[in-house]
Write an enzyme that holds these catalytic residues in place. Structure first.
Site, PDB file in Angstrom:
ATOM      1  CB  ILE A  54     -13.141 -16.877  21.691  1.00 26.61           C
ATOM      2  CG1 ILE A  54     -14.132 -15.709  21.656  1.00 26.61           C
ATOM      3  CG2 ILE A  54     -11.741 -16.408  21.313  1.00 26.61           C
ATOM      4  CD1 ILE A  54     -13.898 -14.673  22.741  1.00 26.61           C
ATOM      5  CB  SER A  55     -16.473 -20.085  24.077  1.00 26.57           C
ATOM      6  OG  SER A  55     -15.860 -21.320  23.829  1.00 26.57           O
ATOM      7  CG  HIS A 152     -16.816 -29.237  17.684  1.00 27.76           C
ATOM      8  ND1 HIS A 152     -17.408 -28.024  17.414  1.00 27.76           N
ATOM      9  CD2 HIS A 152     -15.649 -28.933  18.321  1.00 27.76           C
ATOM     10  CE1 HIS A 152     -16.650 -27.046  17.848  1.00 27.76           C
ATOM     11  NE2 HIS A 152     -15.583 -27.555  18.409  1.00 27.76           N
TER      12      HIS A 152
END
Length: 282
Positions: A54-55, A152
């Site tokens: 997760i973040s 990303h």
């Protein structure tokens, strides 16, 4: 055991050995490939899996049920999110009242953006629109969004969309704090054997570094038609020493980000001691 992570090259590279039966004594893992926005929300539901990526920005919502593991995630320098526009403006004031696409409301990228915008965008931005990260650059290119917050491989590919860099939020964070950027966290349910899971993940990271060719086909099969050189650049940027062990500077960065966010009311208040759990230290 069930695990969820993204199909991005850094995650598939890191978890290849773990999910392909190459780590001694590790159980069989059932994999769910999911965008970070999905896992951030899944982690706060009863359907949350045993181990998840997760973040870091989503941690305050889940720390009662999940422990942060000290390996397997994404944290580093020179790898932060970017704010992109079509008009080439580098003036933060140009974002005032504009529509901005972001990958998740609970993403580290969006949290960094909010911290930065509070200081640099007079009057604040306008509408925030959440969309999958791979749709953000086309939306900005086509004029459906005024700006896009990207993560990303977009660091390497945004010129192909005719877009310009307005601000590198990672550079801003590093200059502001002197600390690396916490991006993606690996969490596991607190009732599990956290020490064992940490050992399996760390072994998977080490296997990936020792046998980089072993995961190549697996990585590219999930890389959404990404060119092999872009996938490799992605891995080299996001898989680093912090992936093997967060260490003191890694934990300091996480505490700085979430502590500042909590103080400004951007995330729920939480006990900072829950970030570092004695049972999962190296």
């Amino acid at each position: 055991m069930k695990i969820a992570f993204s199909p991005c090259p850094n995650d598939t590279f890191v978890f290849h050995a773990l999910t392909h039966g190459l780590i001694e004594d590790a159980p069989k893992f059932e994999v769910k490939y999911a965008d970070i926005d999905i896992t951030n929300n899944l982690a706060v539901t009863p359907e949350g899996l045993d181990v998840m990526k997760i973040s870091y920005a989503a941690l305050p919502w889940v720390l009662n049920d999940y422990a942060l593991l000290p390996c397997g995630g994404a944290l580093g320098r020179g790898c932060g999110p970017l704010v992109l526009t079509l008009d080439g403006s580098t003036d933060p004031a140009a974002l005032t009242g504009k529509r901005v696409a972001v990958p998740s409301e609970r993403s580290t990228a969006y949290l960094l953006f909010r911290l930065w915008a509070a200081k640099h965008v007079p009057g604040g931005v306008g509408e925030i629109v959440v969309m999958p990260f791979d749709q953000i650059m086309p939306a900005v290119r086509d004029g459906r969004m005024d700006a896009g917050l990207v993560i990303h491989e977009a660091r390497f590919t945004y010129p192909e969309y005719g877009l310009s860099l307005q601000v590198d939020l990672g550079s801003w964070w590093e200059e502001d704090t002197g600390l690396p950027i916490p991006l993606g966290a690996i969490i596991a349910r607190r009732h599990l054997d956290l020490k064992a899971i940490t050992g399996w993940i760390r072994a998977s990271v080490e296997y990936a570094w020792q046998h980089p060719e072993a995961s190549r086909d697996y990585v590219l099969s999930h890389a959404q038609e990404m060119a092999p050189d872009v996938a490799q650049s992605h891995i080299e940027l996001y898989v680093n020493d912090f992936t093997a062990d967060l260490g003191d500077s890694g934990y300091a960065a996480i505490e700085a980000l979430l502590g500042r966010a909590a103080a400004e009311g951007l995330v729920p208040a939480f006990d900072l001691d829950k970030l570092k759990w004695p049972q999962v230290e190296a």
